[in-house]
Design a protein around this motif. Structure first.
Motif, PDB file in Angstrom:
ATOM      1  N   SER A 101      14.733  64.328  35.938  1.00 47.07           N
ATOM      2  CA  SER A 101      15.294  64.078  34.915  1.00 47.07           C
ATOM      3  C   SER A 101      16.289  63.715  36.369  1.00 47.07           C
ATOM      4  O   SER A 101      17.489  63.428  36.486  1.00 47.07           O
ATOM      5  CB  SER A 101      15.869  64.789  33.886  1.00 47.07           C
ATOM      6  N   ARG A 102      16.389  65.094  37.126  1.00 44.27           N
ATOM      7  CA  ARG A 102      17.548  64.729  38.035  1.00 44.27           C
ATOM      8  C   ARG A 102      16.880  63.857  39.276  1.00 44.27           C
ATOM      9  O   ARG A 102      18.034  63.551  40.054  1.00 44.27           O
ATOM     10  CB  ARG A 102      17.520  66.552  38.795  1.00 44.27           C
ATOM     11  N   GLY A 145      19.964  82.914  36.583  1.00 43.05           N
ATOM     12  CA  GLY A 145      20.868  83.176  35.183  1.00 43.05           C
ATOM     13  C   GLY A 145      21.503  81.993  34.527  1.00 43.05           C
ATOM     14  O   GLY A 145      22.276  82.669  33.433  1.00 43.05           O
ATOM     15  N   THR A 146      22.119  80.980  34.588  1.00 42.64           N
ATOM     16  CA  THR A 146      22.553  80.100  34.476  1.00 42.64           C
ATOM     17  C   THR A 146      21.538  79.113  32.809  1.00 42.64           C
ATOM     18  O   THR A 146      20.654  79.390  33.342  1.00 42.64           O
ATOM     19  CB  THR A 146      22.981  78.772  34.875  1.00 42.64           C
ATOM     20  N   ALA A 147      22.775  78.110  32.472  1.00 43.61           N
ATOM     21  CA  ALA A 147      22.122  77.765  30.978  1.00 43.61           C
ATOM     22  C   ALA A 147      21.221  76.672  31.574  1.00 43.61           C
ATOM     23  O   ALA A 147      21.380  75.998  32.742  1.00 43.61           O
ATOM     24  CB  ALA A 147      22.863  77.133  30.795  1.00 43.61           C
ATOM     25  N   ALA A 148      19.827  77.016  30.936  1.00 46.32           N
ATOM     26  CA  ALA A 148      19.608  75.203  31.211  1.00 46.32           C
ATOM     27  C   ALA A 148      19.936  73.991  31.410  1.00 46.32           C
ATOM     28  O   ALA A 148      21.149  73.706  30.587  1.00 46.32           O
ATOM     29  CB  ALA A 148      18.110  74.974  30.780  1.00 46.32           C
ATOM     30  N   PRO A 149      19.708  72.867  32.287  1.00 45.77           N
ATOM     31  CA  PRO A 149      20.432  71.642  32.030  1.00 45.77           C
ATOM     32  C   PRO A 149      19.856  70.848  30.926  1.00 45.77           C
ATOM     33  O   PRO A 149      18.833  71.184  30.179  1.00 45.77           O
ATOM     34  CB  PRO A 149      19.729  71.454  33.290  1.00 45.77           C
ATOM     35  N   THR A 150      21.114  69.882  30.249  1.00 45.05           N
ATOM     36  CA  THR A 150      21.097  68.923  29.180  1.00 45.05           C
ATOM     37  C   THR A 150      19.729  68.245  29.655  1.00 45.05           C
ATOM     38  O   THR A 150      19.641  67.266  30.753  1.00 45.05           O
ATOM     39  CB  THR A 150      22.208  68.732  28.710  1.00 45.05           C
ATOM     40  N   ILE A 151      19.097  68.508  28.957  1.00 37.19           N
ATOM     41  CA  ILE A 151      17.529  67.306  29.791  1.00 37.19           C
ATOM     42  C   ILE A 151      18.290  65.489  28.324  1.00 37.19           C
ATOM     43  O   ILE A 151      19.007  65.728  27.160  1.00 37.19           O
ATOM     44  CB  ILE A 151      16.516  67.716  28.516  1.00 37.19           C
ATOM     45  N   ASN A 207      22.512  55.058  32.283  1.00 41.54           N
ATOM     46  CA  ASN A 207      22.816  55.864  31.743  1.00 41.54           C
ATOM     47  C   ASN A 207      21.644  57.462  32.127  1.00 41.54           C
ATOM     48  O   ASN A 207      21.484  58.462  31.458  1.00 41.54           O
ATOM     49  CB  ASN A 207      23.776  56.266  30.649  1.00 41.54           C
ATOM     50  N   HIS A 208      20.995  57.180  32.480  1.00 36.66           N
ATOM     51  CA  HIS A 208      19.628  58.222  33.703  1.00 36.66           C
ATOM     52  C   HIS A 208      18.400  58.335  31.928  1.00 36.66           C
ATOM     53  O   HIS A 208      18.360  59.483  32.349  1.00 36.66           O
ATOM     54  CB  HIS A 208      20.021  59.288  34.124  1.00 36.66           C
ATOM     55  N   GLY A 209      18.631  57.969  30.961  1.00 35.22           N
ATOM     56  CA  GLY A 209      17.607  57.916  30.197  1.00 35.22           C
ATOM     57  C   GLY A 209      18.092  58.636  28.838  1.00 35.22           C
ATOM     58  O   GLY A 209      17.823  59.576  27.760  1.00 35.22           O
ATOM     59  N   CYS A 210      19.142  57.678  28.906  1.00 35.04           N
ATOM     60  CA  CYS A 210      20.350  57.865  26.763  1.00 35.04           C
ATOM     61  C   CYS A 210      19.101  57.840  26.038  1.00 35.04           C
ATOM     62  O   CYS A 210      19.212  58.369  25.200  1.00 35.04           O
ATOM     63  CB  CYS A 210      21.403  56.687  26.777  1.00 35.04           C
ATOM     64  N   GLY A 211      18.418  57.452  26.119  1.00 28.29           N
ATOM     65  CA  GLY A 211      16.775  56.945  25.382  1.00 28.29           C
ATOM     66  C   GLY A 211      17.341  55.801  23.788  1.00 28.29           C
ATOM     67  O   GLY A 211      16.839  55.558  23.242  1.00 28.29           O
TER      68      GLY A 211
END
Length: 408
Positions: free
Chosen positions: A39-40, A15-21, A77-81
């Motif tokens: 991503s995780r 029920g939680t919001a989807a994580p920010t990708i 930053n694990h994929g800032c792009g």
């Protein structure tokens, strides 16, 4: 650490919001559960598997997923792009991320040995040395055996990302030593949204397409992102597809089959030549830019050989032949879609799965009433046989003449 013998799965719905990708995943279409998982994983690498097998049908974006995963693993930053690490990896210019791609039928053993040597080297600037192998299914068993030990016991600082259409296309010895990630086929709406938000803004104003064109391109591409982009941005390719479908629906005699095959082969060669010409011009422009030369500057003698090699006739001829095969493979998909639509109508499944060739629905409905269900399936088998003959280096003109005669 060796890879877990498991298949990656999507996180359970909550029920939680989807994580920010992270932004590096922004161009990956229709793979939200997989993106969240990878991503995780990139954010917490303490127990990461070091050998991965990323599987998905043609056009699902498996190679792009591998590159984005590599960027997320290497990025601070694990994929800032946006950082230089992400930009270099996505551009294919990072020293610690090596990509093996081939336009040949098989991946050679010497190329794999070179990758193994590189995998033993310490990374120069990033946390990991990452090796990406596209189309690992193109390896012969002897080559795969050379790779096996490294996949089973990779160097402590190395991660292997292998790509294939499906896990079944890879030898069990490799499959059992990797963590498998299965990609989905992107939906039409997701592909159309990607075309409008990620492709359209990059085009000149006079080349941009409408939402209708994006939706049609996505539908006709049947989940293949690259083909959808091609249809949306190249009117000639879309028009050639329309001509082919109409030609298949109007096949009535052997002379029709011969003429349609000749037209298709000619179009495929012309398309391939045009695409390779654009590609060579782009590569030559990049060469000039990298070497600080203007568009009309004379090429210095010391680098003239390297510049001339870009447009070498034999290489261009080989690339045109390869690209022609890609065009013909796309044509086979279009032909198969006609009989797929016939089967959908025969089984009253249009409301649930839709038809691909909506513009030709009337003609397809008439064909569906003339053919038995067995005959429709038989024609799909003829298409599959033509694909096998092409893969076996059969003469393209003869292959399509035989196919179109069989479809009459």
């Amino acid at each position: 650490m060796t890879a877990a013998d498991s298949t990656a799965s999507a996180p359970a719905a909550t029920g939680t919001a989807a994580p920010t990708i992270p932004a590096v995943w922004s161009t990956i279409v229709g793979q939200r559960p997989t993106v969240e998982l990878l991503s995780r994983t990139a954010a917490t690498t303490a127990d990461i598997a070091q050998s991965w097998l990323i599987c998905g049908p043609a056009g699902s974006g498996r190679s792009n997923v591998a590159r984005a995963f590599a960027a997320a693993l290497e990025c601070p930053n694990h994929g800032c792009g946006e950082c230089s690490t992400c930009r270099h990896i996505l551009a294919g210019t990072h020293p610690d991320v090596t990509v093996l791609a081939t336009d040949k039928v098989t991946i050679g053993i010497d190329a794999v040995r070179g990758l193994i040597e590189k995998s033993e080297q310490m990374p120069s600037t990033a946390p990991w040395r990452i090796i990406i192998i596209e189309d690992v299914d193109r390896m012969l068993e002897r080559t795969t055996n050379v790779l096996l030990k490294e996949i089973e016991e990779p160097a402590a600082h190395t991660i292997w990302l292998l790509c294939a259409p499906s896990a079944q296309d890879v030898l069990p010895t490799i499959r059992s030593r990797t963590r498998v990630v299965n990609l989905a086929i992107p939906g039409d709406r997701e592909v159309a949204k990607y075309l409008m938000t990620s492709v359209n803004p990059t085009l000149p104003d006079d080349k941009r397409f409408t939402e209708h064109v994006a939706a049609r391109a996505a539908r006709l591409a049947e989940g293949h992102i690259g083909i959808a982009r091609l249809y949306a941005t190249n009117e000639r390719v879309m028009s050639d597809r329309d001509t082919l479908v109409v030609g298949v629906l109007n096949l009535a005699k052997a002379s029709d089959a011969v003429l349609l095959a000749d037209h298709l082969i000619s179009d495929a060669k012309a398309q391939a030549e045009a695409e390779i010409d654009v590609q060579v011009a782009r590569e030559q422009a990049d060469f000039r830019r990298v070497n600080g030369l203007g568009e009309k500057d004379r090429i210095p003698p010391k680098i003239r050989g390297a510049y001339n090699a870009i447009g070498k006739k034999e290489d261009v001829r080989r690339r045109v032949t390869r690209r022609s095969r890609d065009v013909l493979d796309r044509a086979l998909n279009s032909i198969a879609s006609v009989y797929r639509d016939v089967a959908v109508l025969q089984n009253d499944a249009e409301d649930s799965v839709g038809i691909v060739n909506k513009e030709n629905r009337t003609a397809i409905a008439e064909l569906a009433s003339r053919l038995s269900r067995e005959a429709a399936i038989e024609r799909l088998e003829h298409v599959a046989e033509a694909r096998r003959r092409l893969a076996g280096n059969g003469n393209p003109l003869l292959v399509f003449e035989a196919l179109f005669c069989a479809l009459i």
